[in-house]
Design a protein around this motif. Structure first.
Motif, PDB file in Angstrom:
ATOM      1  N   TYR A 168       0.978  -1.272   0.109  1.00 56.21           N
ATOM      2  CA  TYR A 168      -0.222   0.042  -0.068  1.00 56.21           C
ATOM      3  C   TYR A 168       0.960   1.174   0.044  1.00 56.21           C
ATOM      4  O   TYR A 168       1.667   1.224   0.559  1.00 56.21           O
ATOM      5  N   LEU A 169       0.288   2.172  -0.554  1.00 59.84           N
ATOM      6  CA  LEU A 169       1.033   3.741  -0.393  1.00 59.84           C
ATOM      7  C   LEU A 169      -0.170   4.438  -0.332  1.00 59.84           C
ATOM      8  O   LEU A 169      -1.035   4.655  -1.002  1.00 59.84           O
ATOM      9  N   CYS A 170      -0.105   5.580   0.615  1.00 58.06           N
ATOM     10  CA  CYS A 170      -1.229   6.437   0.672  1.00 58.06           C
ATOM     11  C   CYS A 170      -1.344   7.590  -0.316  1.00 58.06           C
ATOM     12  O   CYS A 170      -0.088   8.069  -0.717  1.00 58.06           O
ATOM     13  N   PRO A 171      -2.559   7.580  -0.819  1.00 53.63           N
ATOM     14  CA  PRO A 171      -2.610   8.636  -1.845  1.00 53.63           C
ATOM     15  C   PRO A 171      -2.416   9.946  -1.344  1.00 53.63           C
ATOM     16  O   PRO A 171      -2.384  10.903  -2.253  1.00 53.63           O
ATOM     17  N   ASN A 172      -2.756  10.181  -0.191  1.00 51.18           N
ATOM     18  CA  ASN A 172      -2.789  11.500   0.375  1.00 51.18           C
ATOM     19  C   ASN A 172      -1.204  12.145   0.987  1.00 51.18           C
ATOM     20  O   ASN A 172      -1.117  13.147   0.337  1.00 51.18           O
ATOM     21  N   CYS A 173      -1.053  11.315   1.862  1.00 54.16           N
ATOM     22  CA  CYS A 173       0.300  11.902   2.144  1.00 54.16           C
ATOM     23  C   CYS A 173       1.391  11.307   1.563  1.00 54.16           C
ATOM     24  O   CYS A 173       2.355  11.831   1.756  1.00 54.16           O
ATOM     25  N   LYS A 174       1.436  10.319   0.679  1.00 55.80           N
ATOM     26  CA  LYS A 174       2.410   9.738  -0.301  1.00 55.80           C
ATOM     27  C   LYS A 174       3.791   9.371   0.299  1.00 55.80           C
ATOM     28  O   LYS A 174       4.694   9.463  -0.343  1.00 55.80           O
ATOM     29  N   THR A 175       3.710   9.137   1.598  1.00 53.66           N
ATOM     30  CA  THR A 175       4.884   8.790   2.274  1.00 53.66           C
ATOM     31  C   THR A 175       4.669   7.525   2.865  1.00 53.66           C
ATOM     32  O   THR A 175       5.702   6.484   3.100  1.00 53.66           O
ATOM     33  N   ALA A 221       0.276   2.269  -4.901  1.00 52.53           N
ATOM     34  CA  ALA A 221       1.717   1.702  -4.641  1.00 52.53           C
ATOM     35  C   ALA A 221       2.533   1.302  -5.936  1.00 52.53           C
ATOM     36  O   ALA A 221       3.538   1.289  -5.917  1.00 52.53           O
ATOM     37  N   GLN A 222       1.461   0.756  -6.851  1.00 50.57           N
ATOM     38  CA  GLN A 222       1.933   0.167  -8.018  1.00 50.57           C
ATOM     39  C   GLN A 222       2.415   1.253  -9.017  1.00 50.57           C
ATOM     40  O   GLN A 222       3.633   1.137  -9.703  1.00 50.57           O
ATOM     41  N   LEU A 223       1.820   2.639  -8.666  1.00 52.17           N
ATOM     42  CA  LEU A 223       2.600   3.816  -9.673  1.00 52.17           C
ATOM     43  C   LEU A 223       3.755   4.064  -9.155  1.00 52.17           C
ATOM     44  O   LEU A 223       4.429   4.823  -9.880  1.00 52.17           O
TER      45      LEU A 223
END
Length: 81
Positions: free
Chosen positions: A5-12, A77-79
């Motif tokens: 997973y990767l948060c689409p908002n905070c991006k970290t 996360a894939q992007l």
């Protein structure tokens, strides 16, 4: 749920998440009081009651608090691998 997973908002954030299970309960309410009159069986909802078709899980970012469908976190996360 075994994908990154990767948060689409905070991006970290890639590691701290809350997994929210959703359990829909179909009910019939009293229109004046809002009191539950009857819990409806999913197999016998009738033609005027649409069954729940939403996701079984939602994900919340443990850093910024964003709540979205799981697919949003997976695709982000894939992007950004």
């Amino acid at each position: 749920m075994s994908t990154p997973y990767l948060c689409p908002n905070c991006k970290t954030n890639r590691s701290r998440f809350n997994i929210i299970e959703q359990h829909a309960k179909s009910v019939k309410l009293n229109p004046q009081t809002g009191e539950i009159l009857e819990e409806l069986d999913q197999l016998a909802l009738g033609p005027l009651h649409v069954p729940y078709r939403g996701p079984n899980y939602k994900i919340q970012c443990g850093i910024c608090g964003l709540i979205e469908e799981e697919l949003s976190f997976i695709k982000h996360a894939q992007l950004h691998q």
